[in-house]
Write a protein that holds these residues in place. Structure first.
Motif, PDB file in Angstrom:
ATOM      1  N   GLN A 162       0.508  -0.913   0.218  1.00 29.19           N
ATOM      2  CA  GLN A 162      -0.197   0.121  -0.192  1.00 29.19           C
ATOM      3  C   GLN A 162       0.875   1.360   0.023  1.00 29.19           C
ATOM      4  OE1 GLN A 162      -3.196  -0.090  -0.249  1.00 29.19           O
ATOM      5  NE2 GLN A 162      -3.048  -1.995  -0.964  1.00 29.19           N
ATOM      6  N   GLY A 163       0.523   1.915  -1.160  1.00 28.35           N
ATOM      7  CA  GLY A 163       1.547   3.161  -0.941  1.00 28.35           C
ATOM      8  C   GLY A 163       2.970   3.197  -1.129  1.00 28.35           C
ATOM      9  N   VAL A 258      12.393  -3.709   3.577  1.00 28.42           N
ATOM     10  CA  VAL A 258      11.702  -4.858   3.794  1.00 28.42           C
ATOM     11  C   VAL A 258      10.461  -4.211   4.829  1.00 28.42           C
ATOM     12  CG1 VAL A 258      10.929  -7.129   4.714  1.00 28.42           C
ATOM     13  CG2 VAL A 258      13.774  -7.227   3.471  1.00 28.42           C
ATOM     14  N   LYS A 259       9.450  -4.591   4.296  1.00 24.72           N
ATOM     15  CA  LYS A 259       8.331  -4.476   4.771  1.00 24.72           C
ATOM     16  C   LYS A 259       7.537  -5.826   5.300  1.00 24.72           C
ATOM     17  CE  LYS A 259       5.247  -0.909   4.177  1.00 24.72           C
ATOM     18  NZ  LYS A 259       4.852  -0.018   3.409  1.00 24.72           N
ATOM     19  N   ALA A 260       6.936  -5.913   6.286  1.00 24.60           N
ATOM     20  CA  ALA A 260       6.331  -7.448   6.659  1.00 24.60           C
ATOM     21  C   ALA A 260       4.678  -6.618   7.287  1.00 24.60           C
ATOM     22  CB  ALA A 260       7.280  -7.804   7.928  1.00 24.60           C
ATOM     23  N   GLN A 261       3.482  -8.063   7.517  1.00 23.57           N
ATOM     24  CA  GLN A 261       2.649  -7.970   7.723  1.00 23.57           C
ATOM     25  C   GLN A 261       3.095  -9.191   9.003  1.00 23.57           C
ATOM     26  OE1 GLN A 261      -0.406  -9.409   7.755  1.00 23.57           O
ATOM     27  NE2 GLN A 261      -1.598  -8.749   8.645  1.00 23.57           N
ATOM     28  N   LEU A 262       2.379  -8.649  10.120  1.00 21.63           N
ATOM     29  CA  LEU A 262       2.108  -9.788  10.796  1.00 21.63           C
ATOM     30  C   LEU A 262       0.995  -9.802  11.342  1.00 21.63           C
ATOM     31  CD1 LEU A 262       4.604  -7.850  11.168  1.00 21.63           C
ATOM     32  CD2 LEU A 262       5.740  -9.224  12.754  1.00 21.63           C
TER      33      LEU A 262
ATOM     34  N   GLN B 159       7.587   4.568   7.039  1.00 22.99           N
ATOM     35  CA  GLN B 159       7.269   3.195   6.110  1.00 22.99           C
ATOM     36  C   GLN B 159       6.011   1.865   5.862  1.00 22.99           C
ATOM     37  OE1 GLN B 159      11.271   1.433   4.781  1.00 22.99           O
ATOM     38  NE2 GLN B 159      11.925   2.865   6.001  1.00 22.99           N
ATOM     39  N   CYS B 160       5.997   1.989   7.437  1.00 23.44           N
ATOM     40  CA  CYS B 160       4.709   1.493   7.415  1.00 23.44           C
ATOM     41  C   CYS B 160       3.093   1.173   7.813  1.00 23.44           C
ATOM     42  CB  CYS B 160       5.116   0.452   8.563  1.00 23.44           C
ATOM     43  SG  CYS B 160       6.165  -0.511   9.014  1.00 23.44           S
ATOM     44  N   GLN B 162       2.390   4.145   5.400  1.00 23.64           N
ATOM     45  CA  GLN B 162       2.023   4.664   3.624  1.00 23.64           C
ATOM     46  C   GLN B 162       0.978   3.723   3.043  1.00 23.64           C
ATOM     47  OE1 GLN B 162       3.702   7.087   1.880  1.00 23.64           O
ATOM     48  NE2 GLN B 162       4.704   7.004   4.318  1.00 23.64           N
ATOM     49  N   GLY B 163      -0.182   5.053   2.578  1.00 18.94           N
ATOM     50  CA  GLY B 163      -1.126   4.598   2.178  1.00 18.94           C
ATOM     51  C   GLY B 163      -2.414   4.370   2.998  1.00 18.94           C
ATOM     52  N   GLU B 164      -2.139   4.414   4.108  1.00 22.83           N
ATOM     53  CA  GLU B 164      -2.805   3.956   5.449  1.00 22.83           C
ATOM     54  C   GLU B 164      -3.610   4.481   6.012  1.00 22.83           C
ATOM     55  OE1 GLU B 164      -3.498   0.499   5.881  1.00 22.83           O
ATOM     56  OE2 GLU B 164      -1.945  -0.754   5.265  1.00 22.83           O
ATOM     57  N   PRO B 165      -4.624   4.339   6.566  1.00 23.36           N
ATOM     58  CA  PRO B 165      -5.367   6.113   7.348  1.00 23.36           C
ATOM     59  C   PRO B 165      -5.542   6.275   8.320  1.00 23.36           C
ATOM     60  CG  PRO B 165      -6.872   3.551   7.068  1.00 23.36           C
ATOM     61  CD  PRO B 165      -5.757   2.989   6.265  1.00 23.36           C
ATOM     62  N   LYS B 168      -6.640   5.222  11.654  1.00 28.94           N
ATOM     63  CA  LYS B 168      -6.817   3.568  12.042  1.00 28.94           C
ATOM     64  C   LYS B 168      -5.173   3.188  12.746  1.00 28.94           C
ATOM     65  CE  LYS B 168     -10.851   3.192  10.402  1.00 28.94           C
ATOM     66  NZ  LYS B 168     -12.198   2.577  10.826  1.00 28.94           N
ATOM     67  N   PHE B 253      -2.854  -1.392  13.927  1.00 30.75           N
ATOM     68  CA  PHE B 253      -4.362  -0.802  13.277  1.00 30.75           C
ATOM     69  C   PHE B 253      -5.217  -1.362  14.061  1.00 30.75           C
ATOM     70  CE2 PHE B 253      -0.650  -0.909  10.162  1.00 30.75           C
ATOM     71  CZ  PHE B 253      -0.569   0.938   9.706  1.00 30.75           C
ATOM     72  N   LYS B 259       2.228  -4.280  10.656  1.00 34.24           N
ATOM     73  CA  LYS B 259       2.702  -3.771   9.596  1.00 34.24           C
ATOM     74  C   LYS B 259       4.377  -3.359  10.597  1.00 34.24           C
ATOM     75  CE  LYS B 259       1.509  -1.752   5.884  1.00 34.24           C
ATOM     76  NZ  LYS B 259       1.208  -1.079   4.872  1.00 34.24           N
ATOM     77  N   ALA B 260       5.114  -4.050  10.066  1.00 30.34           N
ATOM     78  CA  ALA B 260       7.044  -4.140  10.517  1.00 30.34           C
ATOM     79  C   ALA B 260       7.494  -3.446   9.156  1.00 30.34           C
ATOM     80  CB  ALA B 260       7.609  -5.514  11.386  1.00 30.34           C
ATOM     81  N   GLN B 261       9.121  -2.734   9.833  1.00 33.43           N
ATOM     82  CA  GLN B 261      10.131  -2.356   8.293  1.00 33.43           C
ATOM     83  C   GLN B 261      10.637  -3.314   9.366  1.00 33.43           C
ATOM     84  OE1 GLN B 261      12.744   0.114   8.071  1.00 33.43           O
ATOM     85  NE2 GLN B 261      13.250  -1.187   6.327  1.00 33.43           N
ATOM     86  N   TYR B 273      16.014   7.008   2.266  1.00 36.16           N
ATOM     87  CA  TYR B 273      13.836   7.168   2.265  1.00 36.16           C
ATOM     88  C   TYR B 273      13.620   8.691   2.802  1.00 36.16           C
ATOM     89  CZ  TYR B 273       9.207   5.730   2.685  1.00 36.16           C
ATOM     90  OH  TYR B 273       7.855   5.693   2.709  1.00 36.16           O
ATOM     91  N   PRO B 278       8.481  10.413  -1.653  1.00 29.68           N
ATOM     92  CA  PRO B 278       7.694   8.458  -0.585  1.00 29.68           C
ATOM     93  C   PRO B 278       8.483   7.903  -1.960  1.00 29.68           C
ATOM     94  CG  PRO B 278       5.997  10.180  -1.934  1.00 29.68           C
ATOM     95  CD  PRO B 278       7.487  11.184  -2.013  1.00 29.68           C
ATOM     96  N   ARG B 280      11.354   4.980  -3.799  1.00 30.88           N
ATOM     97  CA  ARG B 280      12.383   4.732  -3.284  1.00 30.88           C
ATOM     98  C   ARG B 280      13.378   4.161  -4.310  1.00 30.88           C
ATOM     99  NH1 ARG B 280      11.554   1.831   1.440  1.00 30.88           N
ATOM    100  NH2 ARG B 280       9.735   1.460   1.915  1.00 30.88           N
TER     101      ARG B 280
END
Lengths: 388, 388
Positions: A162-163, A258-262, B159-160, B162-165, B168, B253, B259-261, B273, B278, B280
Motif C-alpha cells: 500500500q502506498g 523490507v516490509k512485513a505484515q504480522l 514506511q509502515c 504509507q497508504g494507510e488511514p 486507524k 492498526f 506492519k513492520a519494517q 528514504y 515517498p 524509493r
C-alpha cells in the motif's frame, strides 16, 4: 452498505467470513449477505439463512438441497441447487463483492462468472489463479472487477505494498509454517498417516488445504498466485519457513528496505481486509502479544523432502498448461490419500507422473483448462489403481 | 535535481548521508550538496568540499575554521564559521532539504530556521522534537516545510503507514536493541565504564547517542519524537526489546493487523528514504539474509534497571517544559560520564534531581526553551561537582 455473496459459507473461510460480517455490522461498516452457498451442510446453511437473511441460498449436493427445501425456515428465501444455482445468482445485480471460499477447481467457474458480471472478488480459492491466472488477468484487464486476495500471505503482501511504487518491489518473501512434517526425517515421510497430515501446528483449515500445507503444495500454489496478483516473476518470489506463522509474508524493495505484515494465525484479519480494502475497521480479533511471543525463527525449505514445492517451481518455469495438471493431479492425489488409497509420498509421485505425460499448451482457453483438469484427475486415479 | 544541505557532515549520520548521495547520483536521482557543516573535523570537511563542491561550508570551532581557511582547496567555496554561518546559509534559497544530523540541543535552532525558510527537514536530530515538539509542530502547521524522520525507528513507522488511514493506527511499537547492558544484573550497572557503554552490540554511532542507547534514554527520546511525528498519545507507544535490531519498528492498526519494517542495522536506508520519500531508489546497501538470520527475539524492557526510560515516560505524562529538562540534564550528565566525572548510574540520578527541582511551564517559547536548557545543564554540572 456493502452487499456480498459468500460462496462456501459453511467451510472454514466461509464461517470466518460471516464472523467478519458480524464484526463489521457492529462497527459501523454495514454488510448485507445477499447470497450464500454451501456444498452439503444443510443444517448450518439453514442457521446462516435465519441469521443473515439472504435473497437466495445455493446448495450443491442434491440430497442436501431436498433436505433444505423441506425445512420450515422463518426467513423465506429462494433455495437453488448446484452449478445452475451459482450461475443464476452470479447474474444478479444487487451485490458488489463475491467471497469465493470454494475448495479446489470448483472455484474457477464462479471466479470467471464474477468477472464477467463486473463483481469484485475476495479470493480464497487460490486454485482459480493456479489453473487460470493468465485467462483471469486478461479478463480483469477488460472489466471493472477487482481481485482481492484472502490468503493470509497475499493479504500480507497487499498490505505491505500500500502506498508503495509497485515497480520498486524486488522480492516477495512468502512465509510458510513448514507444516506438521517440518522436522520429520525425509525417510519417515512414507509412513505419514492421514491423521498426522491433518494435524497442522498453527492453522485450523479444511482437509484439502491442510494436506496441501503438509506437502507444501499449498506454498507452491501461493507462488503461482503471487506471480499473478503482483505481476512478479517467480524467480523473485522466495519461500521462507517460519514455524510460528506470525509474519504472514514480506516484501523487499529496491532500496533494500523490507516490509512485513504480522498477526496471530487467524483468517479473520485477511478476510476483513479484503472486504474493507483499502480501509480498515476496528475489530476485537486476537492480537499478537510480543512480550509473550519470545522468538520468531526462519529456515530454508527442504525441496528434496517436500517434492510438491519443487514440482510447483518446475511448473512455473514451464508455464502454459502445466499448472492445470499440477492442480488437477494434486486434487485427485490428495483425495486418494484422504481416502486411504495411497501413501503420503505417492502424492508428489503421481503428480510428477501426470506432468511427465502432459504435452504443454500455451494460453489455454477455459474449455481446454476444464479438459486438462479432467484428464489429470483421471490419469492420477487410473495410475494409482494400477499401482495398488 | 534535489538540492540539499547537510548539517553535521563529518559525523556518523553525515558520512552516511554523503554515501547515500553517492548512491543516488549513481542511480538517476541527482542530488547536489549545496551546503555542508561540521563541528571541528576540518580534514574530513576539506575532502568533502573537494568531492561534493558545495556553495559554502560552515565549521563551528573557530580554530578549525582558521585551519580550513588556510588550506588550499581545488574547489573554491565560501567558508563560514559558527552559528552565524548556519544562519547565513539557512536563508539561501538554492536548496530544498536540510539533513539535520547535528548532535543534541545544538540541532534545535537549525530545525527552527529551516521551517522559517520553508525547507523540508530530514531530521536525525531527535532532540529538536524532544525539547520543542509543540513549538515545531505549530510552526510546521503554518509553513510549507515537511519533517521527515531519519531515525531508523521512525523511518520504519513512516514506511509502515504509507497508504494507510492514520486514524486507524492503534499502537506504535518502537523496538530497542536493549544496548550493551541488556543482560547485565541491575546491581552491576554502577560499575559500567565508558568503554563498556560505548560498545554497542549492533549500531555504530557517535558517542552521545551510543551512551543514550546504553541508558535507553535514546528510546525515551524516541517515544517523545514518535508522539509528535505521528500525533499518537504516548500511552499508545510501546517499547519492545529486540536484541537483533532487524525489525526497526512496528505499527498496529485497528483491525489487529501489524506492519513492520525490517533491515540490517544500517542508517543508509532510512536516510535515503527521507531524501527520496515517498519514492524509493535502487541501492546496493546490505540486505537481510533471512536464511542465515535464524531468529528474532523479543523481551519486555526493564524500567527499574533502565531508569532513564522510566524518566522519559514520566516526562511525557507531565508534558510542558519537563522534556527540556530531561534533555538538557541528560546531555550534561552524559558529557560528565564520558569525561570520567560521574558513574553510569549517576546519569538518571542527576536527571531526576533536575526534574524534581524544575517548575513546569506550559507551551514554552523558544526563548524559555533555551533558558530552561541552560539551567538544566548548569544544575547538573553544579550538583555533580558538589557530590564529588
Amino acid at each position: 452498505m456493502k452487499n456480498i455473496a459468500v460462496l462456501g459459507s459453511t467451510g472454514s473461510i466461509g464461517k470466518n467470513t460471516l464472523e467478519v460480517v458480524r464484526n463489521l455490522n457492529r462497527n459501523s461498516f454495514p454488510v448485507s449477505v445477499k447470497y450464500i452457498s454451501a456444498n452439503s451442510n444443510s443444517e448450518l446453511l439453514a442457521a446462516q439463512i435465519e441469521e443473515f437473511k439472504p435473497e437466495a441460498a445455493v446448495i450443491f449436493d442434491p440430497e442436501s438441497f431436498n433436505r433444505l427445501k423441506n425445512r420450515s425456515l422463518n426467513h423465506k428465501c429462494e433455495i437453488l441447487c448446484g452449478q445452475a444455482g451459482i450461475n443464476e445468482i452470479a447474474r444478479r445485480d444487487d451485490f458488489e463483492l463475491v467471497v469465493n471460499a470454494l475448495v479446489g477447481f470448483s472455484g474457477l467457474i464462479p471466479t470467471i462468472e464474477a468477472i464477467k458480471n463486473g463483481k469484485d472478488i475476495a479470493l480464497a480459492n487460490k486454485e482459480s489463479l493456479v489453473v487460470a491466472g493468465e485467462l483471469i488477468y486478461s479478463m480483469l484487464a477488460a472489466s471493472n472487477s477487482h481481485l482481492l486476495p484472502v490468503d493470509s500471505e497475499h493479504s500480507a503482501i497487499l498490505q505491505c505494498v500500500q502506498g508503495e511504487p509497485l515497480k520498486k518491489i524486488t522480492k516477495l518473501i512468502l512465509t510458510a509454517s513448514g507444516g506438521p512434517f517440518r522436522e520429520l526425517p525425509a525417510g519417515d515421510m512414507i509412513n505419514v498417516t492421514v491423521a498426522d497430515a491433518l494435524n497442522h501446528p498453527n492453522w485450523k483449515m479444511g482437509n484439502k488445504i491442510t494436506i496441501d500445507s503438509a506437502t507444501l503444495m499449498n506454498k507452491g500454489f501461493e507462488i503461482i498466485e503471487a506471480k499473478w496478483l503482483f505481476s512478479i516473476e517467480a524467480e523473485n518470489i522466495e519461500v521462507l519457513i517460519h514455524p510460528q506463522s506470525i509474519i504472514h509474508s514480506m516484501v523487499e524493495f529496491s532500496d533494500g528496505s523490507v516490509k512485513a505484515q504480522l498477526g496471530v494465525p487467524d483468517m479473520k484479519v485477511p478476510i476483513q481486509y479484503a472486504i474493507t480494502y483499502p480501509g480498515r475497521i476496528e475489530s476485537d480479533f486476537p492480537r499478537i502479544d510480543f512480550k509473550s511471543l519470545k522468538k520468531l525463527t526462519f529456515e530454508e525449505p527442504d525441496l528434496e523432502k517436500f517434492e510438491c514445492l519443487k514440482l510447483a517451481y518446475d511448473v512455473i518455469n514451464s508455464g502454459g498448461s502445466y499448472p492445470i495438471v499440477l492442480n488437477g493431479a494434486n486434487e485427485a492425489a490428495v483425495d486418494l490419500f484422504l481416502n486411504g488409497k495411497i501413501k503420503f509420498t505417492d502424492i508428489p509421485a503421481l503428480i510428477k507422473s501426470a506432468m511427465d505425460k502432459h504435452q504443454n499448451h500455451t494460453k489455454p482457453t477455459l474449455e481446454s483448462i476444464v479438459e486438462i483438469d479432467s484428464w489429470s484427475r483421471k490419469y492420477v486415479k487410473e495410475t494409482a489403481l494400477q499401482e495398488v
